[in-house]
Design an enzyme around this catalytic site. Structure first.
Site, PDB file in Angstrom:
ATOM      1  N   ASN A  53       1.617 -27.246  50.632  1.00  4.04           N
ATOM      2  CA  ASN A  53       2.585 -28.210  50.079  1.00  4.04           C
ATOM      3  C   ASN A  53       2.814 -27.961  48.578  1.00  4.04           C
ATOM      4  O   ASN A  53       3.452 -28.763  47.905  1.00  4.04           O
ATOM      5  CB  ASN A  53       2.124 -29.655  50.322  1.00  4.04           C
ATOM      6  CG  ASN A  53       0.842 -30.001  49.558  1.00  4.04           C
ATOM      7  OD1 ASN A  53       0.279 -29.152  48.860  1.00  4.04           O
ATOM      8  ND2 ASN A  53       0.379 -31.235  49.685  1.00  4.04           N
ATOM      9  N   ASP A  74     -11.861 -28.737  40.952  1.00  4.04           N
ATOM     10  CA  ASP A  74     -11.684 -30.056  41.574  1.00  4.04           C
ATOM     11  C   ASP A  74     -12.888 -30.396  42.440  1.00  4.04           C
ATOM     12  O   ASP A  74     -13.759 -29.543  42.657  1.00  4.04           O
ATOM     13  CB  ASP A  74     -10.371 -30.109  42.376  1.00  4.04           C
ATOM     14  CG  ASP A  74     -10.178 -28.925  43.314  1.00  4.04           C
ATOM     15  OD1 ASP A  74     -11.135 -28.161  43.535  1.00  4.04           O
ATOM     16  OD2 ASP A  74      -9.067 -28.759  43.830  1.00  4.04           O
TER      17      ASP A  74
HETATM   18  C1  F6R Z   1      -9.568 -25.736  45.988  1.00  7.27           C
HETATM   19  C2  F6R Z   1      -8.232 -26.151  45.589  1.00  7.27           C
HETATM   20  C3  F6R Z   1      -7.055 -26.097  46.494  1.00  7.27           C
HETATM   21  C4  F6R Z   1      -6.987 -24.852  47.363  1.00  7.27           C
HETATM   22  C5  F6R Z   1      -5.802 -24.912  48.293  1.00  7.27           C
HETATM   23  C6  F6R Z   1      -5.782 -23.732  49.234  1.00  7.27           C
HETATM   24  O1  F6R Z   1     -10.478 -25.919  44.914  1.00  7.27           O
HETATM   25  O2  F6R Z   1      -8.082 -26.551  44.500  1.00  7.27           O
HETATM   26  O3  F6R Z   1      -5.879 -26.185  45.726  1.00  7.27           O
HETATM   27  O4  F6R Z   1      -6.934 -23.731  46.543  1.00  7.27           O
HETATM   28  O5  F6R Z   1      -5.822 -26.088  49.049  1.00  7.27           O
HETATM   29  O6  F6R Z   1      -6.880 -23.801  50.096  1.00  7.27           O
HETATM   30  P1  F6R Z   1      -7.303 -22.549  50.952  1.00  7.27           P
HETATM   31  O7  F6R Z   1      -7.722 -21.521  49.981  1.00  7.27           O
HETATM   32  O8  F6R Z   1      -8.455 -23.017  51.787  1.00  7.27           O
HETATM   33  O9  F6R Z   1      -6.098 -22.151  51.726  1.00  7.27           O
END
Ligand code: F6R
Length: 236
Positions: free
Chosen positions: A133, A67
């Protein structure tokens, strides 16, 4: 979806890195889909170190970015492509032409269609993280299970959480993400989760109702979906 308990965070990172390296060794032209965020950082460290030691190579692999944040400068260190470069790609031998990132400057629907075409039959292995979420990539609550690569509006809690990645307060409100349907075409899906803050969403993903209100639950019936959690995220 199976749960793999990875133990304390260091052990967990070592397990995911070892499994990832095994896949890369078994299939040198592995097509992986990689996230950013903080979860994969210790894993990427270990994988980069293995590449430096000459144990494994990305020379024939293909990397798809999961993403990207919209509305931020191309060289903003908080952008997903910048983070992936900093934490992994600048330290491994992936030829630049084998990286698929999102170019947000042109026509977005065209770019999303081209991205879907490049993914084609599906990646071999995405390793997404998970948001508190239940989002996977930027597939926020309300996302359909067959969704494809597209522009999305970020949930308020995702915008707030993104403050950890940016050194300013002009936080992104939208992005482009592979869809849940795009991810479901993959051979395997490993969802990575670490830290006690993810324990309740891990529980919900594994055993709550399958619903678009918790996007990760819509990957549960993929035949090769694995949730790899450290002790904190597994609620140990
Ligand atoms: C990042 C992504 C998000 C993260 C998620 C968790 O490319 O796609 O889905 O994996 O928001 O973020 P962290 O790892 O920072 O807790």
């Amino acid at each position: 979806m199976k749960l793999l308990r990875g133990g304390p965070i260091d052990e967990w990172a070592g397990t995911v890195a070892r499994l990832f390296i095994e896949r890369l060794k078994a299939r040198r032209d592995l097509r992986v889909c990689l996230p950013t965020g903080l979860t994969p950082v210790p894993i990427y460290d270990l994988v980069a170190a293995a590449v430096t030691r000459g144990e494994v190579s990305f020379a024939r692999a293909e990397v798809f970015l999961l993403d990207e944040f919209g509305g931020v400068d191309a060289d903003d260190p908080g952008r997903c492509d910048q983070m992936l470069d900093r934490f992994l790609l600048s330290r491994v031998d992936l030829p630049r032409e084998r990286l698929h990132r999102f170019d947000l400057d042109g026509d977005l629907p065209d770019m999303c269609r081209a991205s879907e075409a490049a993914v084609g039959r599906g990646c071999d292995l995405p390793l997404p993280g998970i948001g508190t979420n239940g989002h996977v990539g930027m597939n926020e609550p309300g996302t359909a299970g067959d969704s494809l690569t597209r522009r999305v509006t970020l949930a308020p809690e995702t915008i707030a959480a993104s403050a950890r990645y940016f050194s300013h307060d002009r936080l992104p409100t939208w992005g482009v993400t592979m869809g849940l349907g795009t991810l479901r075409r993959s051979g395997e899906i490993w969802i990575m989760a670490s830290g006690a803050g993810k324990a309740s969403i891990v529980r919900e993903t594994l055993s709550g109702p399958m619903t678009d209100a918790v996007p990760a639950t819509q990957l549960r019936d993929h035949p090769s979906a694995l949730l790899i959690a450290d002790d904190g995220a597994a609620g140990v």
